[in-house]
Write a protein that holds these residues in place. Structure first.
Motif, short mmCIF file in Angstrom:
data_model
loop_
_atom_site.label_atom_id
_atom_site.label_comp_id
_atom_site.label_asym_id
_atom_site.label_seq_id
_atom_site.Cartn_x
_atom_site.Cartn_y
_atom_site.Cartn_z
N ARG A 1 0.84 -1.19 0.00
CA ARG A 1 0.00 0.00 0.00
C ARG A 1 0.88 1.24 0.00
O ARG A 1 2.03 1.20 0.45
N PRO A 2 0.37 2.37 -0.48
CA PRO A 2 1.17 3.60 -0.45
C PRO A 2 1.56 3.97 0.97
O PRO A 2 0.78 3.81 1.93
N ARG A 3 2.78 4.44 1.14
CA ARG A 3 3.31 4.73 2.47
C ARG A 3 2.53 5.86 3.14
O ARG A 3 2.25 5.81 4.35
N LYS A 4 2.16 6.90 2.40
CA LYS A 4 1.40 8.00 2.99
C LYS A 4 0.03 7.53 3.47
O LYS A 4 -0.48 8.02 4.48
N GLU A 5 -0.56 6.60 2.75
CA GLU A 5 -1.87 6.08 3.17
C GLU A 5 -1.78 5.30 4.46
O GLU A 5 -2.67 5.37 5.31
N VAL A 6 -0.70 4.55 4.63
CA VAL A 6 -0.54 3.74 5.85
C VAL A 6 -0.19 4.63 7.04
O VAL A 6 -0.71 4.44 8.15
#
Length: 548
Positions: free
Chosen positions: A189-194
């Motif tokens: 998953r995208p790092r910013k989303e996590v």
């Protein structure tokens, strides 16, 4: 005796007859000995040894063999004749390419030398699960299945409803059977989303507070951030939102590189750092079930062949000059003694500071493994930078090089003050301008206004003139510092015990209607103390009274 000597063949001891006399008893035939019983051979618990001629894995590389295969930059080696899986030779060493992987896997992501490998010491094998390696299984037989009841357990990732049943009770727990752990699913998953929204200081303090004194941590040693540590970090994130990582040894020379690699490969965020201890936050929206499942490395790959660190004639030196510097370095005292498994955060700064006073620097590494202090030397060569001369006697000997530049060359502070004739800022130095922080600017301006600092308008002055200006400013600054406004209160009766002198007090502390004291202002010359004037006045008065 004379008779015996006269015989032709005298023999005192006659021999037995050649054939025994016939006996009256019949001869009994002897029976053969009893042979031991023959039992069937015992079945060996170990698996039968495979024939090396039939299995190609046993005919390949071994740790004791001298395997050497030159490689080219950017070369891809396919061990299974499969284009999806390959061993890649790049500028960062040996990496392994798998289909669908978010990045190329390596044994160590932080401690790989930044040099092109010259050759490899083992054939191109992928050190992962059996589908990717043609090696035979030589372990023990599997354990027999247990007859005990199957236990249910709470699944990883917490409790509550899932995406299929969003209306399910969030506080309910569901249990499922133990199943095999599937590896190789790269659902990244995208790092910013996590990570989600940034943490506040209060949240960081609460998360880190209970981890300061615990030993539930990931220990990062001489190999740095290895591939299997990624799986270990996610295991810690399963139970708590912050993972504690303790770094010791060689990787602590460059802690910025360690922090960058950990955040980049794990996807977390370092929220607190203290020495060699890091606290890695998993993110607000982290889900253990949706994390990427990296394959496990089953063995440590052989280190490739890299260029030599120590050369007979290093950069910018001849062999004679290098030998002379090595002999000179043997008489040099080491600037530091490195302890085994220590924290070397300030080592680069210490070496740079030592180069300000000497062109050679030596570091004592007695007690460390040769591979450790060679890795430290390679890191210092890139970070300082410097030229490595020798590793003899467990000592790192470095030369600062011909292109060395002092780190204090541009550290002269520059202040921009309005000039008397023009409102434009006046630069104190004629060199190129340099930005100064507002806080530093305010401190300098306050020091100049209070007389504790001075502006030197003339830059090109001789050392004698500069010394005279410094001495003049020093005397003036001391006079200003030790001079205070004085107010003297005297009485006509000088010998009275009520007569007193108050220095440095305000007149507002006393009433104006007081008839006992008359305020007399005294002009204290610049550079002298008020107490000197008082002593002079009282001494003059005492002498006059004595004369009368």
């Amino acid at each position: 005796m004379a008779i015996l000597s006269s015989l032709p063949n005298p023999n005192l001891f006659s021999s037995l007859p050649t054939t025994p006399p016939p006996s009256s008893r019949p001869s009994v035939p002897q029976k053969p000995p009893i042979q031991p019983p023959k039992y069937p051979p015992l079945k060996s618990k170990r698996p039968p040894k495979s024939d090396p001629s039939t299995n190609p894995a046993f005919n390949s590389h071994h740790r004791t063999s001298k395997y050497y295969k030159p490689v080219k930059p950017g070369q891809k080696l396919h061990p299974d004749d499969n284009d999806d899986r390959a061993v890649v030779v790049g500028n960062s060493g040996i990496s392994y390419q798998l289909p669908g992987a978010p990045f190329e896997f390596m044994y160590s992501y932080s401690e790989t030398p930044r040099a092109q490998p010259l050759a490899i010491r083992e054939p191109a094998f992928l050190p992962f699960a059996p589908p990717t390696m043609p090696r035979p299984w030589t372990g023990k037989a599997p354990v027999k299945k247990s007859k005990r009841n199957i236990k249910l357990f709470e699944p990883l990732g917490g409790c509550g409803g899932d995406d299929e049943n969003p209306n399910e009770n969030l506080w309910s727990k569901k249990y499922e059977m133990l199943r095999g752990y599937e590896m190789g699913k790269f659902n990244v998953r995208p790092r910013k989303e996590v990570l989600g929204a940034p943490l506040t200081r209060t949240e960081m303090r609460e998360m880190v507070k209970h981890l300061l004194s615990t030993n539930k941590q990931v220990n990062l040693g001489r190999d740095g951030l290895t591939h299997n540590m990624l799986e270990l970090i996610h295991t810690h994130w399963r139970r708590q939102p912050v993972c504690k990582v303790r770094c010791l040894g060689v990787p602590t020379v460059d802690m910025n590189n360690i922090c960058r690699c950990i955040e980049e490969k794990s996807g977390g965020k370092i929220i607190y750092r203290m020495g060699g201890v890091l606290y890695l936050f998993r993110g607000r929206n982290y889900d253990h079930q949706k994390r990427p499942h990296f394959p496990i490395m089953l063995w440590k790959p052989a280190t490739p062949v890299y260029p030599k660190l120590i050369q007979d004639a290093p950069e910018g030196l001849t062999k004679e000059e290098a030998d002379e510097l090595r002999m000179k370095g043997k008489r040099l005292l080491p600037i530091r003694k490195l302890a085994k498994n220590g924290v070397y955060i300030t080592l680069v700064r210490d070496v740079r500071t030592a180069f300000e006073g000497s062109e050679l620097v030596r570091i004592d590494c007695r007690g460390l493994q040769p591979s450790d202090y060679k890795k430290i030397g390679a890191k210092l060569k890139e970070l300082v930078p410097c030229v490595l001369l020798s590793f003899d006697d467990e000592q790192i000997l470095m030369w600062r090089g011909r292109e060395w530049k002092s780190m204090y060359r541009n550290e002269v502070p520059q202040i921009y003050l309005p000039s008397a004739n023009d409102s434009s800022p006046t630069d104190l130095l004629d060199t190129e301008s340099r930005q100064v922080s507002p806080k530093m600017m305010a401190l300098w301006q306050r020091a100049i206004e209070s007389g504790r600092a001075s502006v030197l308008h003339e830059v090109n002055v001789s050392p004698d003139e500069l010394l005279s200006k410094v001495e003049e400013f020093e005397s003036a600054s001391q006079a200003i510092t030790h001079s205070y406004p004085a107010t003297i209160y005297s009485d006509d009766r000088r010998s009275s015990p009520d007569s007193r002198a108050l220095v440095g007090e305000d007149e507002d502390d006393f009433s104006e209607d007081d008839e006992c004291f008359d305020a007399v202002e005294s002009q204290v010359p610049l550079g002298s103390l008020p107490i000197d004037l008082l002593a002079m006045q009282f001494s003059d008065g005492d002498e006059s009274d004595y004369e009368n």
